[in-house]
Design an enzyme around this catalytic site. Sequence first.
Site, short mmCIF file in Angstrom:
data_model
loop_
_atom_site.label_atom_id
_atom_site.label_comp_id
_atom_site.label_asym_id
_atom_site.label_seq_id
_atom_site.Cartn_x
_atom_site.Cartn_y
_atom_site.Cartn_z
N GLU A 174 0.76 -1.13 0.20
CA GLU A 174 -0.17 -0.01 0.08
C GLU A 174 0.88 1.18 0.10
O GLU A 174 0.24 2.18 0.32
CB GLU A 174 -0.93 0.01 1.42
CG GLU A 174 -1.90 -1.14 1.27
CD GLU A 174 -2.89 -1.02 0.31
OE1 GLU A 174 -3.71 0.15 0.14
OE2 GLU A 174 -3.26 -2.01 -0.38
N HIS A 250 -4.77 1.93 7.24
CA HIS A 250 -3.33 2.01 6.93
C HIS A 250 -2.72 2.61 8.25
O HIS A 250 -3.41 3.17 9.36
CB HIS A 250 -3.17 3.05 6.05
CG HIS A 250 -3.53 2.53 4.57
ND1 HIS A 250 -4.18 3.35 3.64
CD2 HIS A 250 -3.19 1.37 3.86
CE1 HIS A 250 -4.26 2.81 2.48
NE2 HIS A 250 -3.68 1.47 2.56
N CYS A 371 -2.87 11.42 3.30
CA CYS A 371 -3.14 10.57 2.30
C CYS A 371 -2.83 11.38 0.80
O CYS A 371 -2.46 10.84 0.11
CB CYS A 371 -4.80 10.31 2.28
SG CYS A 371 -5.04 8.84 3.55
#
Length: 448
Positions: A174, A250, A371
């Site tokens: 990721e 995450h 993000c």
Amino acid sequence: MKSYEVNFDGLVGPTHNYGGLSYGNVASQSNSQQSSNPKEAALQGLAKMKALMEMGFQQGVLAPQERPDVAALRRLGFSGTDAQVIELAAKEAMPLLVASCSASSMWVANAATVSPSADTADGRVHFTAANLNCKYHRSIEHPTTSRVLGAMFANQQHFAHHAALPAVAQFGDEGAANHTRFCREYGEAGVEFFVFGRSAFDNRFPAPQKYPARQTLEASQAVARLHGLRDEGVVYAQQNPNVIDQGVFHNDVIAVGNGEVLFYHEDAFLDTDSMLAELQSKLAKVGGNFQSVCVPRSAVTVDDAVRSYLFNSQLLSRPDGSMLLIVPQECQANERVWAYLQSLTSSGGLIREVKVFDLKQSMQNGGGPACLRLRVALNETELAAVNPGVIMTPPLYGSLTAWVEKHYRDRLSETDLADPQLLLECRTALDELTQILKLGAVYPFQIN
């Protein structure tokens, strides 16, 4: 030689919508099917970039992807003209059309993992595009991501690019959302911190029971090998599976690091004490002084952290050695989180100031300030070798704002995704964007 941490923010794409595609992401799920405002989303992101530039931070921009991804729909059996492919998908498999229209590439913390030249065996900055294979709508991103990064960081003397890891569950990757680097100075050797949710091959590591653990230990280890990192310059840590089951999909939803500092929630990791000791020991060996700021669960619960995105913030170093925390407006709206931040900044500790940004369009889809940016540590020579078209300046901000105003819709619902005109609008906009950012041909419609 001076060195910098450059934040390359993702530019929100023209098809920004609330498809509810990300199982395990509470905000994405809870706002599913609402109408979005792509224009407002892009302008909010650009406003944050401009503000950081004006504060004196090095700021860049990373282009969005072509959506809907008609080629991906063709691989799933839809045929005909582009308009017919979209029409058939809308009629027969609307969830696939929604997935092919996702603007999730805006969250470029997932675009790649980056290791600076001071850490790597060959002395180059290394990039590995993330395969993002846990979610279909994200797994289709990495080919274009690789081309865009290649156009931004093209000088092979300074930059090395690696293809995404094999797109199988054992190597779920990721990107930088589960990677942090600690160092005394950005141009000096540091310690790279990889956080994983599960191991693919070792059942000694516990796994979450409700939501998927997207990052594997094996993927993190593979990236470290590809980048030529020294064992003494790497620390691996497991995310607490219980917080994954509470919506922490995450690590950057529960912890953020910068320089010599880790800002984290008390429940973020397993074996926290041994992890902190290893970070302190390894950073000390390269001249650093590791420090941590733990947010106790008694002050901020995991639920508070997930709903406010307190830890999905940008922790930035200022010239005087203090740190600035960039948080979304949702932190101010949460009484407990805001009270904690006020006490944190008034205590005279490492984090001295908090700045609040309105990123509602991104937040409603499950992505906060952290993000939206990919961090790249560069020395002066490397920064000079970056494609200058992607470095934020006042003229570039003006050009991008005018570009958004010209090309973006101010309302988008699921039914709008079936409009073939949306694809034409997106391609027209992106063709113009590649000229503004001087990227060349990076999109499939420009290449094929």
